[in-house]
Design a protein around this motif. Structure first.
Motif, PDB file in Angstrom:
ATOM      1  N   ARG A 162     -31.416 -71.330 -79.460  1.00 27.29           N
ATOM      2  CA  ARG A 162     -31.402 -71.269 -80.928  1.00 27.29           C
ATOM      3  C   ARG A 162     -32.673 -71.881 -81.490  1.00 27.29           C
ATOM      4  O   ARG A 162     -33.269 -71.376 -82.429  1.00 27.29           O
ATOM      5  N   ARG A 168     -31.838 -59.507 -72.602  1.00 28.07           N
ATOM      6  CA  ARG A 168     -33.136 -59.995 -73.071  1.00 28.07           C
ATOM      7  C   ARG A 168     -33.401 -61.405 -72.564  1.00 28.07           C
ATOM      8  O   ARG A 168     -34.538 -61.843 -72.554  1.00 28.07           O
ATOM      9  N   ASN A 220     -26.510 -55.643 -75.053  1.00 30.88           N
ATOM     10  CA  ASN A 220     -27.877 -55.469 -75.556  1.00 30.88           C
ATOM     11  C   ASN A 220     -28.604 -56.784 -75.648  1.00 30.88           C
ATOM     12  O   ASN A 220     -29.806 -56.868 -75.423  1.00 30.88           O
ATOM     13  N   THR A 221     -27.875 -57.827 -75.987  1.00 34.57           N
ATOM     14  CA  THR A 221     -28.496 -59.122 -76.234  1.00 34.57           C
ATOM     15  C   THR A 221     -28.773 -59.856 -74.942  1.00 34.57           C
ATOM     16  O   THR A 221     -29.859 -60.406 -74.737  1.00 34.57           O
ATOM     17  N   THR A 270     -27.404 -73.251 -75.811  1.00 37.83           N
ATOM     18  CA  THR A 270     -27.207 -73.383 -77.253  1.00 37.83           C
ATOM     19  C   THR A 270     -28.436 -74.003 -77.896  1.00 37.83           C
ATOM     20  O   THR A 270     -28.922 -73.520 -78.917  1.00 37.83           O
ATOM     21  N   PRO A 279     -36.383 -69.627 -80.537  1.00 37.03           N
ATOM     22  CA  PRO A 279     -36.666 -68.429 -81.321  1.00 37.03           C
ATOM     23  C   PRO A 279     -36.736 -68.724 -82.817  1.00 37.03           C
ATOM     24  O   PRO A 279     -37.550 -68.121 -83.525  1.00 37.03           O
ATOM     25  N   ALA A 290     -22.985 -54.754 -78.147  1.00 38.53           N
ATOM     26  CA  ALA A 290     -24.017 -55.674 -78.644  1.00 38.53           C
ATOM     27  C   ALA A 290     -24.322 -56.758 -77.636  1.00 38.53           C
ATOM     28  O   ALA A 290     -25.471 -57.155 -77.445  1.00 38.53           O
ATOM     29  N   ASP A 291     -23.287 -57.274 -76.945  1.00 42.69           N
ATOM     30  CA  ASP A 291     -23.532 -58.337 -75.968  1.00 42.69           C
ATOM     31  C   ASP A 291     -24.342 -57.820 -74.796  1.00 42.69           C
ATOM     32  O   ASP A 291     -25.194 -58.527 -74.258  1.00 42.69           O
ATOM     33  N   VAL A 329     -31.637 -74.518 -76.581  1.00 48.65           N
ATOM     34  CA  VAL A 329     -32.926 -73.858 -76.333  1.00 48.65           C
ATOM     35  C   VAL A 329     -32.964 -72.472 -76.948  1.00 48.65           C
ATOM     36  O   VAL A 329     -33.956 -72.083 -77.573  1.00 48.65           O
TER      37      VAL A 329
END
Lengths: 188, 612
Positions: free
Chosen positions: B542, B174, B170-171, B538, B545, B167-168, B540
């Motif tokens: 959060r 981006r 994948n994230t 942290t 998006p 998952a990391d 920007v």
């Protein structure tokens, strides 16, 4: 679930509505699972309606809390806490490990925002306000110091270039017959 | 000895052909053999490197440069776009450097990725990236440069997310395109400005036609583009996140080639940038801030690859500072020197991590100098080159940059920040050497430690030769494009060395028994600040998006659905009609009052008409 769906499909077929494909299609639709009763409905006004809604969404009555009835169109959909899937236990054996979700769990209204690849609401070591103050304070301090640095720049001391032989009098086309003006570059 | 100009063009076209040949072949042939990467790709890059040495030698000996314009893409009355290559000082030197580093990394990757089932695809991606990078550096027009720019960005995204099962992994990839896209907006703005004002994207035409234009707006666009691609402050979080990718990707893309594309763009456009003093100051301040901030972050992180990533970002900040000093050739020299030792550091880290069974935390390493002597030695040479140890490769570029800074008229705070960053570089370098290589082993007892494989050692040996001698070769063989300041006080001359020694001494004191008593928990706030990258990701990542997705949902759900499609559409008809209907139906109730009212109203109207 498959058995229920098959039974509904067979019932729809036996009603004999139409023939061939037109009979098959409503049957297929009936077999697709989920009825109209499973869809979200209007805001629950009575405790009985709330209990029925909680059961519909697979929640306990004490956990069920709908969105406020302000005409925004939420109906009886449950208001779940705004926590992202990233906060959930990574070691638990979830039915869907990538989503960290079990089958049948109620989905948040903004579930697509709270997947693991998007907004992360995991707690941080400092509060949001402290982080904002520190970061913007740091940036502000840097901007201020850059401004001060522009007002008081750093440079090596310079002076006009000094040439020997009376500032190169002859090389600059001075008259050799005339006495040149004495140039004093420095005094000791 | 006379060499015709076509020799330069031919050798460089052959270089490109050697790189594209394996790719084209893979499209038409049967399923690739498992050894395709080793038998086709690595020899192609190795061959391309040796072929690219000839134009470099011609350039060094005869000063031969060339601009080649071939096929025309678009030809209108006022605007031409053609495929054109610029083989000048920058592209002729960078191409062999990039190919040399890539050759070493590909050889390392044949060992590192040997257990990966899609190794051939991995090498294909690396090859496509390399071709895009060479297209970028040899481009003579901005459109072609943009093609290479986007090409390296796309391949970087695909390579960072190589292990898509996690998952990391994948994230984190981006973050890279999201930050790069912000930069690309700046580049597209600059392209649009030049197309509308200068009617051309050819570099020669742009530089000739600059007179009379206020070039600050497009230059700001270029700086934003460089900030995105080269991880400057504000668009920097993607670089440490990119360490999720395989180590060969980090070594090639995120230390030597792709990350310097932004700086390279500014170097290419330096004749334009030097016309705008505001832009130069912005580059100086942004670079100094980036350099110091990322060096601070490197001091407190414990992930080996992340520390090296922050070190890369710090050096990129230094390159940006050099652009701000209007010394693009020095920035380019640092790009070339940095490529050698940074790629070597990443390969060493890959070897160390693999040897310790995937452990990346430096607190769980130690005493590797006995078990992996070659890797340890190369690691030490790389970190010393990074700090600017005299007469290693980093010294020739870094010392020249600091000298240029201390003898220039510039922002004092930018100078102070850069000197701090230089000291911090020495501190975190010593910290890395201490934790990774000395003194006691803190790793698991049974680990596959070993470096006997020539596919690991040969690339390291090749890069260590570059890290030691490249600086001397470059400065002896290639003349600087601008004359440096020759005379300065001894203190100014030795500033870089003194600051580095100060950093080394501070670091040595911290690892000594007396210094080790100071606990980081005594200063939790600064430690948190740097270990969380200044809270910037942290806040920007959060806030932005969440706001955009919430507004999107509200816009789609309430604004469009409820307002436009309900309230203003069908419901508006009912809402507006209802009062009219009510009034009209009220009047038709047959009440005497209503009849009398209308009678007297009509009578009043008639009387007023008669009277007036």
């Amino acid at each position: 679930m498959a058995g229920v769906g098959f039974r509904r499909w067979a019932q729809a077929l036996s009603r004999g509505k139409g023939s061939g494909l037109s009979a098959l299609l409503p049957g297929c639709r009936a077999a697709s699972g989920g009825s109209k009763a499973d869809l979200p409905s209007s805001y629950p006004l009575t405790p009985e309606a709330k209990a029925a809604a909680a059961k519909k969404y697979n929640m306990r009555v004490e956990d069920y809390k709908p969105y406020p009835n302000q005409g925004e169109g939420y109906g009886d959909y449950p208001k779940l806490p705004d926590k992202s899937q990233q906060e959930r236990d990574p070691w638990y054996q979830w039915d869907h490990p990538d989503l960290r979700r079990n089958w049948g769990e109620p989905m948040h209204w903004n579930f697509d925002m709270f997947t693991r690849n998007r907004v992360d609401t995991s707690p941080s070591s400092m509060s949001w306000s402290s982080m904002c103050k520190t970061m913007f304070g740091f940036i502000g301090f840097m901007m201020f110091m850059f401004y001060v640095g522009e007002q008081f720049p750093s440079y090596q001391p310079v002076a006009p270039k000094q040439y020997p032989y009376n500032n190169l009098y002859l090389e600059n086309g001075g008259d050799p017959e005339k006495a040149p003006e004495e140039v004093v570059n420095y005094k000791i | 000895m006379f060499f015709p100009a076509s020799v330069l063009t031919s050798t460089l076209i052959i270089t490109l052909f050697l790189l594209t040949y394996p790719l084209v072949l893979s499209l038409f042939s049967a399923p690739l053999k498992s050894s395709w990467a080793t038998t086709h790709v690595k020899p192609a890059v190795k061959g391309a490197f040796f072929v690219s040495l000839l134009p470099l030698i011609l350039f060094i000996n005869f000063g031969m440069e060339q601009v080649v314009s071939t096929w025309t893409w678009s030809h209108t009355l006022t605007f031409d776009m053609s495929v054109s290559f610029k083989f000048d000082h920058y592209s002729l030197i960078f191409t062999p450097v990039a190919l040399y580093v890539t050759w070493s990394i590909l050889e390392f990757a044949t060992w590192y990725m040997q257990d990966d089932p899609h190794m051939n695809r991995f090498f294909k991606y690396l090859l496509i990236f390399l071709i895009a990078m060479i297209v970028l550096v040899t481009a003579d027009n901005l459109f072609q440069l943009f093609i290479g720019w986007e090409g390296v960005g796309i391949m970087s995204f695909l390579l960072i997310g190589w292990w898509s099962g996690r998952a990391d992994a994948n994230t984190n990839p981006r973050r890279h395109p999201s930050h790069n896209r912000v930069g690309d907006i700046g580049l597209i703005f600059a392209l649009a400005w030049m197309a509308t004002n200068m009617n051309s994207w050819e570099l020669q035409q742009i530089f000739v036609a600059l007179k009379g234009f206020n070039v600050t707006p497009p230059v700001l666009g270029l700086i934003i583009a460089a900030a995105g691609k080269s991880a400057q402050f504000g668009l920097h979080p993607w670089l440490p996140s990119a360490m999720e990718g395989p180590t060969p990707v980090s070594a090639l893309l995120h230390s030597s080639t792709m990350v310097v594309a932004g700086i390279f763009l500014l170097i290419r456009m330096s004749p334009m940038i030097e016309k705008s003093p505001a832009a130069l100051t912005l580059c100086l301040c942004l670079g100094a801030l980036t350099s110091m901030f990322t060096a601070c972050c490197a001091l407190t992180h414990n992930d080996l690859k992340k520390v090296i990533a922050f070190s890369t970002a710090s050096q990129l900040g230094l390159m940006m500072v050099t652009i701000g000093l209007n010394q693009p050739h020095l920035a380019f020299l640092h790009i070339c020197m940095h490529a050698f030792f940074k790629a070597m550091l990443f390969l060493c880290s890959g070897s160390i991590i693999h040897s310790l069974g995937g452990e990346q935390d430096i607190r769980k390493m130690g005493a590797l100098h006995r078990q992996t002597p070659w890797t340890s030695s190369c690691f030490i040479v790389g970190t010393l080159a990074l700090t600017g140890m005299p007469f290693l490769s980093g010294f020739f570029s870094k010392d020249a940059i600091i000298e240029a800074m201390t003898t220039s008229y510039l922002n004092t705070w930018a100078l102070v920040l850069t000197l701090f960053a230089t000291a911090f570089t020495a501190i975190y370098s010593v910290r890395l050497i201490y934790f990774v290589l000395m003194p006691n082993p803190r790793s698991m007892t049974i680990t596959p430690i070993g470096e006997a494989n020539p596919q690991v050692l040969n690339p390291l040996k090749r890069l260590v030769w570059g890290s030691i001698f490249a600086g001397l070769w470059f400065t002896l063989g290639i003349n600087p494009l601008k004359i440096p300041v020759m005379s300065m006080p001894p203190t100014i001359k030795l500033t870089a060395l003194l600051v580095t020694i100060a950093g080394l001494l501070i670091a040595l004191w911290f690892i000594s028994p007396s210094g080790a008593r100071i606990q980081t928990t005594l200063f939790p706030t600064p430690h948190h600040f740097t270990s969380m990258l200044g809270y910037y990701p942290t806040l920007v990542h959060r806030m932005t998006p969440k706001l955009s997705l919430m507004w999107g949902q509200t816009a789609a759900d309430q604004t469009i659905d409820q307002n436009w499609l309900e309230e203003i559409g069908p419901k508006a008809t009912a809402t507006l009609s209802k009062p009219l209907i009510t009034i009209t139906s009220e009047m038709q109730q047959g009440r005497m009052k209503t009849h009398l009212l209308f009678f007297f109203l009509g009578l009043t109207l008639m009387c007023s008409m008669i009277i007036y």
